[in-house]
Design a protein around this motif. Structure first.
Motif, PDB file in Angstrom:
ATOM      1  N   ILE A   1      -1.447  -5.624   0.462  1.00  0.00           N
ATOM      2  CA  ILE A   1      -2.864  -6.315   0.402  1.00  0.00           C
ATOM      3  C   ILE A   1      -2.959  -6.720  -0.160  1.00  0.00           C
ATOM      4  O   ILE A   1      -2.021  -7.224  -1.744  1.00  0.00           O
ATOM      5  CB  ILE A   1      -3.723  -4.612   0.596  1.00  0.00           C
ATOM      6  CG1 ILE A   1      -5.498  -5.531   0.575  1.00  0.00           C
ATOM      7  CG2 ILE A   1      -3.114  -4.236  -1.390  1.00  0.00           C
ATOM      8  CD1 ILE A   1      -6.040  -3.687   0.111  1.00  0.00           C
TER       9      ILE A   1
ATOM     10  N   THR B   1     -11.317   0.475  -0.861  1.00  0.00           N
ATOM     11  CA  THR B   1     -10.884  -0.440  -0.805  1.00  0.00           C
ATOM     12  C   THR B   1     -11.399  -1.065  -2.770  1.00  0.00           C
ATOM     13  O   THR B   1     -12.330  -1.273  -2.801  1.00  0.00           O
ATOM     14  CB  THR B   1     -10.172  -2.103  -0.243  1.00  0.00           C
ATOM     15  OG1 THR B   1      -9.661  -1.680   0.950  1.00  0.00           O
ATOM     16  CG2 THR B   1      -9.777  -3.032  -1.660  1.00  0.00           C
TER      17      THR B   1
ATOM     18  N   ARG C   1      -6.077  -0.849  -2.646  1.00  0.00           N
ATOM     19  CA  ARG C   1      -6.201   0.155  -1.307  1.00  0.00           C
ATOM     20  C   ARG C   1      -6.222   1.558  -2.924  1.00  0.00           C
ATOM     21  O   ARG C   1      -5.367   2.254  -3.371  1.00  0.00           O
ATOM     22  CB  ARG C   1      -5.192   0.412  -0.677  1.00  0.00           C
ATOM     23  CG  ARG C   1      -5.280   1.155   0.217  1.00  0.00           C
ATOM     24  CD  ARG C   1      -7.124   1.410   0.717  1.00  0.00           C
ATOM     25  NE  ARG C   1      -7.125   0.357   1.768  1.00  0.00           N
ATOM     26  CZ  ARG C   1      -6.690  -0.086   2.773  1.00  0.00           C
ATOM     27  NH1 ARG C   1      -6.482   0.486   3.375  1.00  0.00           N
ATOM     28  NH2 ARG C   1      -7.805  -1.194   3.169  1.00  0.00           N
TER      29      ARG C   1
ATOM     30  N   ILE D   1       1.541  -1.319   0.080  1.00  0.00           N
ATOM     31  CA  ILE D   1       0.664  -0.109  -0.186  1.00  0.00           C
ATOM     32  C   ILE D   1       0.965   1.233  -0.079  1.00  0.00           C
ATOM     33  O   ILE D   1       1.771   1.541   0.747  1.00  0.00           O
ATOM     34  CB  ILE D   1      -0.974  -0.164   0.864  1.00  0.00           C
ATOM     35  CG1 ILE D   1      -1.938  -1.246   1.682  1.00  0.00           C
ATOM     36  CG2 ILE D   1      -1.726   0.758   1.369  1.00  0.00           C
ATOM     37  CD1 ILE D   1      -2.568  -1.402   2.062  1.00  0.00           C
TER      38      ILE D   1
END
Length: 863
Positions: free
Chosen positions: A303, A369, A363, A292
């Protein structure tokens, strides 16, 4: 949003709270087109390539497209994620740079990553021969049948040069960083559990495969100068040091972190390095692990899309991993931490969100998201509170664009990427809508509504009378609605009759129409409906208003019993001669005590069955009728009945009259051709017999074909014996011996010996319908006849069974006979219409007669 009809493709959901100021880039799998859309689901720009994706695509800061392509000429076959081509296209799809990465040992696959210095990081398969893998400690038992090589992973950093070249400025290869505890005499032997920086060459979730690791994504962190990799077949993410020289990357020391090219960190499945078991596993065939970026919520964490294919219950999730990193180094207490993901998203009903392969996650600047559920081609944006505020369904399926109203299918997308409108690629560019990608898009608005859905009609109508007891309740709104929560209460004669939950299986919604199925009402009752407020919502999450029993009530009445199905169905064909008949009513049915069921055959009544006959039986809703007769072949059967049946209230059925219920029985197999034809003359003495029918035929009952010569039995052939050969619609009979010259031949085949696929038997044939005569003069007689030769010439003659035939006119047929008059097999090669090369197969020395066009004899001598 105002959707007069529920959208199925393109923009399907749009609430406040999403990121509006930006664009989404994606390339549907199997297509040559990359799309850029805005958050209203409108097409802003497209790029075209000669290659389908292989698989990722990026928009560069200068507005160029960097994409992978699937190159067909590669030794890596149809492996999942195969690519082989990297292209850079300008805004108008002109190729700026194209570079191929494929050969016998190397092939780009799945992902690439543009780097800040203008280079391109490329993920490739690296194939080594089986014997080399064995020397590295791979167990022979871990190879699949016929497997001749093993694929590892190699990362390559390319510096583009010119239009089609590149320089490899850095590389890392997994085969430099493996360990095995199988054979101490081989290299790389060691303790797997104490060397987590190396990969056990004898571990994978699917071992017996070429694609041993199956990496499916890479990301680069410029601040750390590190690379994260997603390893699908290990269910782990790995991080390595990019701050190495090529020699350091191939070693176990050096570089910014002092570990050379060994793994700095790994997470998701500690069983892969013998520091845990199945219950310690956290990742399940994940995709798209990425850092991210700085400035965003949870920056510095990783992520990923956790596909979930191996979970006990298959569902996908979005996981955020906060790695134990300090100044670029990782705490290596084993197993690597953290013990669990720091943030997880899954659907409230987990199994509703599941993409077993591909897929991605990103993100967004506002903390939301963006998720690509790849198998379904579904992009959706969720808030930190896990509320869905935006949804889009890819309408592109291969070379086809789907229409609104169709259920989306065959529309997968590897991943989608969001770019804010401040991204430099859009500077000084006019970005206007070019309509929607989907065909026949329903009209919709990208403006949020604040007014609740309004009821515009009710069925049955308020104060209606004579309503059928099973009529469903239908509510129509002024816009598309979705089920929210609450109940519908139904009162019968002022007493609560039924409560139906929303949502439930009894409530179905099609765009702006809600249909409610209920238990059957009583006759002659007053029915009133109470609809609670907030039971339904529109696409902007405005809740519907309710109504009370004074606003919707009606009265019921009687209806006749309803027939839902006839068996056999009307207009059906090929119905068996001994079929029973059935009538399926909507509700339970009973005999009325009077009336008849009549059955006619080709317009003639054959049977009348009284309703009280034991030939008519009723079980619940089903009436079974057993005729006492067999139906005739090739007949139209018509069934009629009057008021024979009644419902529980004594209501009689409507009559079924002539033409309401009819069907046809099968026809018998029909002869199309006989060979020799019936009454044929001059048939050759060695001719086989054959019959061709109008459909495929099969052996029926045992029996024989009888062949008579001058009224005396000459041959008998068993229908199921080796001399009777069936192929599709034809049967051929092989004779034991030739017929005599100038003989009358007759054939007889009994009934029921042949049948079709539904056991309808052939009626047979006798000598009155199949006879013929043989008539072939000896070659010595024909040779003495002086006929016009029609300009026929042969050479050489005599010969050894091979010669050339010339004619002044077109040749249509050529036959050969030996001195006794028996046909001889030949092959012919047509040189042109009047010129043939002839070969007498297995010819022995002697005289032969060649008949051309059945008229012109030529005498040939074979030496």
């Amino acid at each position: 949003n105002l959707y007069p009809q529920a959208k199925t493709v393109g923009l399907t959901k749009h609430f406040s709270g999403g990121v509006e100021d930006g664009y989404v880039l994606f390339t549907p799998l199997g297509t040559d087109t990359t799309f850029l859309i805005n958050k209203c689901g409108q097409k802003i720009h497209t790029w075209y390539s000669k290659y389908t994706p292989g698989l990722s695509v990026y928009l560069l800061p200068n507005g160029h497209l960097l994409k992978t392509g699937t190159y067909s000429d590669t030794t890596f076959g149809a492996a999942g994620g195969r690519g082989g081509i990297i292209e850079e296209l300008d805004w108008d799809s002109k190729v700026i740079w194209r570079y191929k990465i494929f050969n016998d040992s190397l092939c780009q696959h799945h992902d690439i990553k543009p780097m800040p210095n203008g280079n391109v990081l490329v993920l490739t398969w690296h194939s080594i021969p089986k014997n080399e893998a064995l020397n590295l400690g791979r167990k022979s038992a871990n190879f699949g049948g016929g497997q001749k090589d093993l694929w590892g992973e190699r990362l390559i950093e390319l510096k583009p040069i010119g239009a089609d070249s590149a320089e490899i400025v850095w590389q890392w290869d997994l085969f430099d960083h493996i360990i095995q505890d199988y054979d101490s005499s081989l290299i790389n032997y060691g303790n797997v559990s104490k060397n987590p920086g190396l990969m056990n060459i004898n571990y994978a979730l699917n071992l017996k495969t070429h694609d041993w690791i199956h990496m499916n994504g890479i990301d680069y962190n410029a601040k750390l100068d590190q690379i994260v990799m997603s390893c699908h077949n290990i269910s782990e993410i790995w991080i390595i040091d990019h701050g190495t020289t090529n020699s350091e990357a191939a070693s176990h020391s050096g570089g910014k972190r002092g570990h050379g090219g060994d793994l700095l960190y790994r997470w998701g499945n500690p069983a892969a390095y013998e520091n845990g078991g199945p219950l310690d596993r956290k990742l399940f065939r994940q995709h798209n692990a990425n850092w991210i970026p700085s400035g965003l919520k949870d920056s510095g964490s990783i992520i990923l899309f956790n596909n979930g294919a191996d979970r006990d219950t298959a569902y996908s999730s979005i996981d955020i991993i906060t790695t134990p990193v300090f100044n670029g180094s990782y705490l290596n207490s084993l197993p690597y931490g953290p013990s669990k993901a720091s943030w997880i998203y899954k659907d409230s009903i987990p199994t509703k969100f599941f993409s077993q392969i591909i897929s991605g996650v990103q993100r967004l600047p506002n903390g939301n998201t963006l998720i690509c559920s790849g198998v379904q081609g579904r992009f959706f944006e969720i808030t930190q509170k896990k509320k869905t505020v935006w949804e889009y369904r890819n309408p592109s399926s291969g070379s086809n664009l789907q229409s609104d109203g169709e259920s989306p299918n065959d529309n997968p997308v590897f991943r989608c990427v969001f770019y804010p409108n401040t991204y430099s690629a859009f500077k000084n560019r006019v970005l206007t809508s070019n309509g929607t990608i989907e065909k026949n898009s329903y009209i919709y608005s990208c403006i949020y509504r604040t007014t609740p859905p309004k009821i515009v009609s009710l069925l049955p109508q308020h104060r209606d009378v004579s309503v059928d007891i099973s009529t469903p309740l239908i509510i129509t709104f002024d816009e598309t609605v979705l089920a929210k929560t609450g109940t519908i209460e139904i009162y019968q004669n002022k007493t609560l009759f039924q409560t139906i939950a929303i949502p439930s299986d009894s409530v179905s919604i099609s765009t702006n129409t809600v249909t409610i199925k209920h238990s059957s009402f009583k006759l002659n009752s007053r029915i009133s409906i109470i609809l609670k407020s907030g039971a339904f919502r529109d696409s902007s999450d405005n809740l519907s208003l309710g109504n009370d029993s004074s606003q919707w009530y009606f009265s019921t009445t009687r209806t006749n019993p309803i027939v839902e199905q006839f068996i056999p169905s009307t207009k059906s064909i090929n119905i068996a001669l001994n079929s029973t008949l059935q009538i399926l009513f909507k509700d339970n049915i009973y005999k009325s005590g009077i009336g008849n069921i009549s059955i006619s055959e080709n317009g003639v009544y054959k049977e009348v069955i009284p309703i009280n006959s034991n030939q008519i039986n009723i079980t619940g809703k089903i009436v079974t009728i057993t005729p006492s007769m067999l139906f005739a072949l090739n007949a139209t059967i018509v069934v009629e009945f009057d008021g024979c049946f009644m419902d529980i209230n004594g209501i009689i059925n409507n009559p079924v009259i002539f033409g309401d219920w009819y069907f046809k029985t099968p026809t018998t197999p029909k002869l199309i051709t006989l060979s020799p034809a019936h009454n044929a003359k001059g048939v050759l003495v060695n001719t086989d017999l054959s019959m061709t029918f109008d459909r495929n035929i099969y052996i029926g009952q045992p029996g024989n074909l009888f062949i008579y010569e001058k009224n005396a039995l000459k041959d008998s052939i068993e229908i199921n014996g080796p001399r009777a050969s069936i192929s599709g619609k034809s049967i051929i009979f092989d004779l034991n011996s030739d017929f005599s010259n100038s003989s009358w031949i007759s054939v007889q085949l009994g009934s029921n010996l042949l049948k079709d696929s539904i056991d309808t038997y052939f009626t047979g044939i006798d000598s009155s319908k199949w006879h013929f005569t043989t008539e072939l003069k000896a070659i010595s007689q024909l040779a003495g006849i002086r006929l016009k030769t029609n300009g026929l010439r042969t050479f050489p003659n005599p010969n050894r069974g091979n010669f050339t035939l010339l004619s002044d006119n077109a040749i249509e047929s050529i036959e050969a006979f030996d001195f006794t008059g028996k046909r001889v097999n030949i092959t012919t090669l047509k040189l042109n219409d009047i010129n043939y090369n002839i070969d007498l197969i297995n010819a022995v020395a002697g005289h032969y007669l060649i008949l051309v066009n059945n008229l012109f004899p030529i005498n040939i001598i074979v030496e």
